[in-house]
Design a protein around this motif. Structure first.
Motif, PDB file in Angstrom:
ATOM      1  N   PRO A   1      -0.386 -11.064   4.703  1.00 60.49           N
ATOM      2  CA  PRO A   1      -1.072 -10.151   5.625  1.00 60.49           C
ATOM      3  C   PRO A   1      -2.325  -9.549   4.989  1.00 60.49           C
ATOM      4  CG  PRO A   1       0.967  -9.158   4.833  1.00 60.49           C
ATOM      5  CD  PRO A   1       0.926 -10.549   4.274  1.00 60.49           C
ATOM      6  N   LEU A   2      -3.275  -9.224   5.867  1.00 59.19           N
ATOM      7  CA  LEU A   2      -4.543  -8.647   5.403  1.00 59.19           C
ATOM      8  C   LEU A   2      -4.330  -7.461   4.462  1.00 59.19           C
ATOM      9  CD1 LEU A   2      -6.512  -8.692   8.750  1.00 59.19           C
ATOM     10  CD2 LEU A   2      -7.304  -9.693   6.591  1.00 59.19           C
ATOM     11  N   ILE A   3      -3.372  -6.616   4.799  1.00 56.62           N
ATOM     12  CA  ILE A   3      -3.192  -5.399   4.000  1.00 56.62           C
ATOM     13  C   ILE A   3      -2.756  -5.732   2.562  1.00 56.62           C
ATOM     14  CG2 ILE A   3      -0.794  -4.974   4.753  1.00 56.62           C
ATOM     15  CD1 ILE A   3      -3.392  -2.211   4.353  1.00 56.62           C
ATOM     16  N   GLN A   4      -2.053  -6.833   2.392  1.00 60.10           N
ATOM     17  CA  GLN A   4      -1.644  -7.227   1.039  1.00 60.10           C
ATOM     18  C   GLN A   4      -2.855  -7.696   0.217  1.00 60.10           C
ATOM     19  OE1 GLN A   4       1.796  -9.811   0.704  1.00 60.10           O
ATOM     20  NE2 GLN A   4       1.281 -10.308  -1.402  1.00 60.10           N
ATOM     21  N   TYR A   5      -3.771  -8.408   0.862  1.00 56.95           N
ATOM     22  CA  TYR A   5      -5.009  -8.768   0.147  1.00 56.95           C
ATOM     23  C   TYR A   5      -5.710  -7.493  -0.325  1.00 56.95           C
ATOM     24  CZ  TYR A   5      -4.884 -13.652   1.812  1.00 56.95           C
ATOM     25  OH  TYR A   5      -4.542 -14.952   2.047  1.00 56.95           O
ATOM     26  N   GLY A   6      -5.765  -6.503   0.576  1.00 54.76           N
ATOM     27  CA  GLY A   6      -6.461  -5.253   0.243  1.00 54.76           C
ATOM     28  C   GLY A   6      -5.792  -4.537  -0.924  1.00 54.76           C
ATOM     29  N   VAL A   7      -4.460  -4.445  -0.889  1.00 61.09           N
ATOM     30  CA  VAL A   7      -3.731  -3.738  -1.950  1.00 61.09           C
ATOM     31  C   VAL A   7      -3.878  -4.496  -3.273  1.00 61.09           C
ATOM     32  CG1 VAL A   7      -1.406  -3.105  -2.735  1.00 61.09           C
ATOM     33  CG2 VAL A   7      -2.151  -2.516  -0.419  1.00 61.09           C
ATOM     34  N   GLU A   8      -3.791  -5.808  -3.232  1.00 62.32           N
ATOM     35  CA  GLU A   8      -3.933  -6.581  -4.471  1.00 62.32           C
ATOM     36  C   GLU A   8      -5.337  -6.405  -5.061  1.00 62.32           C
ATOM     37  OE1 GLU A   8      -2.593 -10.538  -3.428  1.00 62.32           O
ATOM     38  OE2 GLU A   8      -0.489  -9.971  -3.641  1.00 62.32           O
ATOM     39  N   GLU A   9      -6.331  -6.354  -4.172  1.00 58.18           N
ATOM     40  CA  GLU A   9      -7.711  -6.144  -4.658  1.00 58.18           C
ATOM     41  C   GLU A   9      -7.829  -4.777  -5.348  1.00 58.18           C
ATOM     42  OE1 GLU A   9     -11.010  -6.720  -1.755  1.00 58.18           O
ATOM     43  OE2 GLU A   9     -11.804  -4.883  -2.634  1.00 58.18           O
ATOM     44  N   ALA A  10      -7.241  -3.758  -4.714  1.00 57.43           N
ATOM     45  CA  ALA A  10      -7.300  -2.406  -5.290  1.00 57.43           C
ATOM     46  C   ALA A  10      -6.596  -2.365  -6.646  1.00 57.43           C
ATOM     47  CB  ALA A  10      -6.658  -1.407  -4.329  1.00 57.43           C
ATOM     48  N   LEU A  11      -5.424  -2.975  -6.715  1.00 56.17           N
ATOM     49  CA  LEU A  11      -4.665  -2.951  -7.974  1.00 56.17           C
ATOM     50  C   LEU A  11      -5.443  -3.654  -9.081  1.00 56.17           C
ATOM     51  CD1 LEU A  11      -1.047  -3.743  -6.695  1.00 56.17           C
ATOM     52  CD2 LEU A  11      -1.946  -1.541  -7.462  1.00 56.17           C
ATOM     53  N   SER A  12      -6.094  -4.766  -8.723  1.00 57.60           N
ATOM     54  CA  SER A  12      -6.820  -5.488  -9.774  1.00 57.60           C
ATOM     55  C   SER A  12      -8.059  -4.722 -10.210  1.00 57.60           C
ATOM     56  CB  SER A  12      -7.153  -6.914  -9.337  1.00 57.60           C
ATOM     57  OG  SER A  12      -8.026  -6.842  -8.251  1.00 57.60           O
TER      58      SER A  12
ATOM     59  N   ARG B   1       0.858   5.187  15.352  1.00 58.06           N
ATOM     60  CA  ARG B   1       1.929   4.582  16.146  1.00 58.06           C
ATOM     61  C   ARG B   1       1.901   3.054  16.045  1.00 58.06           C
ATOM     62  NH1 ARG B   1       1.416   8.952  18.903  1.00 58.06           N
ATOM     63  NH2 ARG B   1      -0.619   8.334  19.661  1.00 58.06           N
ATOM     64  N   GLY B   2       3.075   2.446  15.991  1.00 57.31           N
ATOM     65  CA  GLY B   2       3.156   0.982  16.006  1.00 57.31           C
ATOM     66  C   GLY B   2       2.821   0.331  14.672  1.00 57.31           C
ATOM     67  N   LYS B   3       2.788   1.111  13.583  1.00 58.01           N
ATOM     68  CA  LYS B   3       2.358   0.540  12.301  1.00 58.01           C
ATOM     69  C   LYS B   3       3.496   0.439  11.280  1.00 58.01           C
ATOM     70  CE  LYS B   3      -2.182   0.499  13.371  1.00 58.01           C
ATOM     71  NZ  LYS B   3      -3.216  -0.491  13.102  1.00 58.01           N
ATOM     72  N   ARG B   4       4.731   0.595  11.784  1.00 57.95           N
ATOM     73  CA  ARG B   4       5.892   0.586  10.879  1.00 57.95           C
ATOM     74  C   ARG B   4       5.973  -0.675  10.011  1.00 57.95           C
ATOM     75  NH1 ARG B   4      11.015   2.541  11.753  1.00 57.95           N
ATOM     76  NH2 ARG B   4      11.648   0.929  10.265  1.00 57.95           N
ATOM     77  N   ALA B   5       5.498  -1.802  10.566  1.00 54.53           N
ATOM     78  CA  ALA B   5       5.623  -3.063   9.827  1.00 54.53           C
ATOM     79  C   ALA B   5       4.903  -2.997   8.477  1.00 54.53           C
ATOM     80  CB  ALA B   5       5.050  -4.211  10.662  1.00 54.53           C
ATOM     81  N   ILE B   6       3.854  -2.160   8.400  1.00 55.79           N
ATOM     82  CA  ILE B   6       3.142  -2.045   7.111  1.00 55.79           C
ATOM     83  C   ILE B   6       4.075  -1.419   6.075  1.00 55.79           C
ATOM     84  CG2 ILE B   6       1.172  -1.009   5.912  1.00 55.79           C
ATOM     85  CD1 ILE B   6      -0.370  -1.038   8.546  1.00 55.79           C
ATOM     86  N   GLU B   7       4.780  -0.358   6.491  1.00 56.34           N
ATOM     87  CA  GLU B   7       5.708   0.299   5.559  1.00 56.34           C
ATOM     88  C   GLU B   7       6.808  -0.667   5.145  1.00 56.34           C
ATOM     89  OE1 GLU B   7       7.004   4.299   6.579  1.00 56.34           O
ATOM     90  OE2 GLU B   7       5.307   4.443   7.948  1.00 56.34           O
ATOM     91  N   ASP B   8       7.329  -1.396   6.114  1.00 60.35           N
ATOM     92  CA  ASP B   8       8.415  -2.338   5.799  1.00 60.35           C
ATOM     93  C   ASP B   8       7.932  -3.424   4.839  1.00 60.35           C
ATOM     94  OD1 ASP B   8      10.125  -0.937   7.388  1.00 60.35           O
ATOM     95  OD2 ASP B   8       9.929  -2.262   9.131  1.00 60.35           O
ATOM     96  N   HIS B   9       6.680  -3.827   4.993  1.00 59.95           N
ATOM     97  CA  HIS B   9       6.168  -4.913   4.149  1.00 59.95           C
ATOM     98  C   HIS B   9       6.190  -4.526   2.671  1.00 59.95           C
ATOM     99  CE1 HIS B   9       4.073  -8.595   3.223  1.00 59.95           C
ATOM    100  NE2 HIS B   9       3.194  -7.918   2.517  1.00 59.95           N
ATOM    101  N   PHE B  10       5.856  -3.256   2.376  1.00 55.47           N
ATOM    102  CA  PHE B  10       5.794  -2.837   0.969  1.00 55.47           C
ATOM    103  C   PHE B  10       7.095  -2.158   0.507  1.00 55.47           C
ATOM    104  CE2 PHE B  10       1.284  -3.171   2.151  1.00 55.47           C
ATOM    105  CZ  PHE B  10       0.867  -4.029   1.151  1.00 55.47           C
ATOM    106  N   ASP B  11       8.112  -2.238   1.341  1.00 53.20           N
ATOM    107  CA  ASP B  11       9.398  -1.614   1.004  1.00 53.20           C
ATOM    108  C   ASP B  11      10.353  -2.665   0.422  1.00 53.20           C
ATOM    109  OD1 ASP B  11      11.290   0.313   0.833  1.00 53.20           O
ATOM    110  OD2 ASP B  11      11.739   0.403   2.980  1.00 53.20           O
TER     111      ASP B  11
ATOM    112  N   MET C   1      -1.427  -6.416   9.641  1.00 52.46           N
ATOM    113  CA  MET C   1      -0.369  -7.386   9.302  1.00 52.46           C
ATOM    114  C   MET C   1      -0.709  -8.802   9.768  1.00 52.46           C
ATOM    115  SD  MET C   1       1.822  -5.913   7.467  1.00 52.46           S
ATOM    116  CE  MET C   1       3.137  -7.129   7.515  1.00 52.46           C
ATOM    117  N   LEU C   2      -1.889  -8.999  10.353  1.00 52.39           N
ATOM    118  CA  LEU C   2      -2.301 -10.368  10.691  1.00 52.39           C
ATOM    119  C   LEU C   2      -2.401 -11.163   9.387  1.00 52.39           C
ATOM    120  CD1 LEU C   2      -5.173  -9.478  13.181  1.00 52.39           C
ATOM    121  CD2 LEU C   2      -3.072 -10.690  13.766  1.00 52.39           C
ATOM    122  N   THR C   3      -1.971 -12.410   9.433  1.00 53.22           N
ATOM    123  CA  THR C   3      -1.936 -13.152   8.168  1.00 53.22           C
ATOM    124  C   THR C   3      -3.141 -14.056   7.989  1.00 53.22           C
ATOM    125  OG1 THR C   3      -0.614 -14.865   9.203  1.00 53.22           O
ATOM    126  CG2 THR C   3       0.576 -13.217   7.953  1.00 53.22           C
ATOM    127  N   ILE C   4      -3.635 -14.087   6.781  1.00 52.51           N
ATOM    128  CA  ILE C   4      -4.638 -15.069   6.377  1.00 52.51           C
ATOM    129  C   ILE C   4      -3.865 -16.064   5.503  1.00 52.51           C
ATOM    130  CG2 ILE C   4      -6.843 -15.464   5.223  1.00 52.51           C
ATOM    131  CD1 ILE C   4      -7.121 -13.627   7.668  1.00 52.51           C
TER     132      ILE C   4
END
Ligand code: UTP
Length: 287
Positions: free
Chosen positions: A36-47, A59-69, A29-32
């Motif tokens: 967040p990094l994970i969004q770059y990754g997901v967008e790359e995969a989708l494209s 543990r401690g990764k709930r923010a990733i789920e919330d980001h795509f919810d 979830m660190l932002t560029i």
């Protein structure tokens, strides 16, 4: 050949190289700049047409789920406040992909994280992407791999050439160039000393695998550092069937450590429509 749609994002690591930032927030979830990094990754995969996504979290990764919810309250607030561009972006993120989540209960290594998704993958080929490695290019890295997979039907890993004094930080491959120009991998060594490295070609965090990789992973024993190394399983796979390497076009940043993260933010900041100019001025004033 079934269409390639599945992709695993291992995101259960501890992120120790980025402490204390990663003590309570996921590294992914660190932002560029503003994403967040994970969004770059997901967008790359989708494209690259890979729209069935599994995140292996811990543990401690709930923010990733919330980001795509879907955040109904946030969306309603933005709409009410007339912030339509932000509203569109926030609702787009929540609906961009079918994401499922799975927990790796102990951080036993990247190989183990991938193996956690075995039943979800079944008998299909699948991608693996490490979101903390950001690869910036007009042709998404996953698409570069996909083209080789579609031409061969075999596993493909992303490579970059690294300086000799850096090989000990990477999984390094030995390879043979085939007449077609493809690089067929013959061996892999995790973090070799410079004098033992078979080449300067390093594996970076983009992969497409045939389902056989999962069977091999299930039998792999812990390797370097007591972790289940994905590299060991790829080396075994390459002894059984062709595994190809693609030298990726683009600039690659290891944004999972502060140095790579700062560089990625600087490059994408300079390229940013809204912030590029003021960042350029700031840098000029301090150089
Ligand atoms: P890294 O080694 O880059 O991640 O693993 P890390 O372990 O989080 O980082 P450091 O070394 O402690 O700073 C590569 C990828 O594999 C995932 C990580 O989340 C990262 O995306 N990973 C690693 C897992 O999912 N589980 C693990 O047990 C280890």
């Amino acid at each position: 050949m079934k269409p390639l749609r599945k992709i695993i994002f291992p995101a259960a690591g501890m992120g120790t190289r980025f402490l204390p930032a990663t003590k309570a927030s996921p590294k992914e979830m660190l932002t560029i700049v503003d994403k967040p990094l994970i969004q770059y990754g997901v967008e790359e995969a989708l494209s690259a047409g890979m729209d069935q996504i599994i995140m292996v979290t811990g543990r401690g990764k709930r923010a990733i789920e919330d980001h795509f919810d879907i955040s109904a309250e946030l969306e309603a607030n933005l709409k009410r406040a007339g912030k339509s561009a932000l509203y569109k972006e926030v609702s787009r993120i929540a609906r961009m992909a079918e994401v499922v989540y799975l927990r790796q209960k102990e951080a036993l290594g990247l190989g183990h994280a991938v193996l956690c998704a075995r039943h979800w993958v079944g008998d299909e080929a699948f991608g693996v992407s490490l979101a903390d490695e950001l690869i910036v290019h007009s042709k998404p890295a996953m698409q570069q791999l996909r083209e080789v997979y579609e031409a061969t039907g075999k596993s493909v890993v992303g490579l970059i050439q690294v300086p000799a004094d850096q090989v000990s930080k990477y999984g390094i491959v030995a390879y043979e160039a085939e007449a077609s120009g493809l690089l067929r991998l013959t061996d892999m060594v995790e973090k070799p000393a410079a004098e033992d490295a078979p080449s300067r070609m390093a594996i970076v965090g983009r992969y497409i695998f045939t389902p056989r990789l999962m069977e091999i992973l299930a039998d792999v024993k812990p390797g370097a550092g007591g972790e289940f190394q994905l590299t060991d399983a790829i080396a075994l796979l390459a002894k059984e069937e062709p595994v190809y390497g693609v030298v990726l076009e683009g600039q690659r940043f290891d944004a999972g450590n502060p140095e790579g993260f700062l560089m990625a933010n600087t490059l994408l900041g300079l390229q940013h429509e809204q912030y590029g100019e003021s960042l350029r001025k700031l840098l000029k004033a301090h150089l």
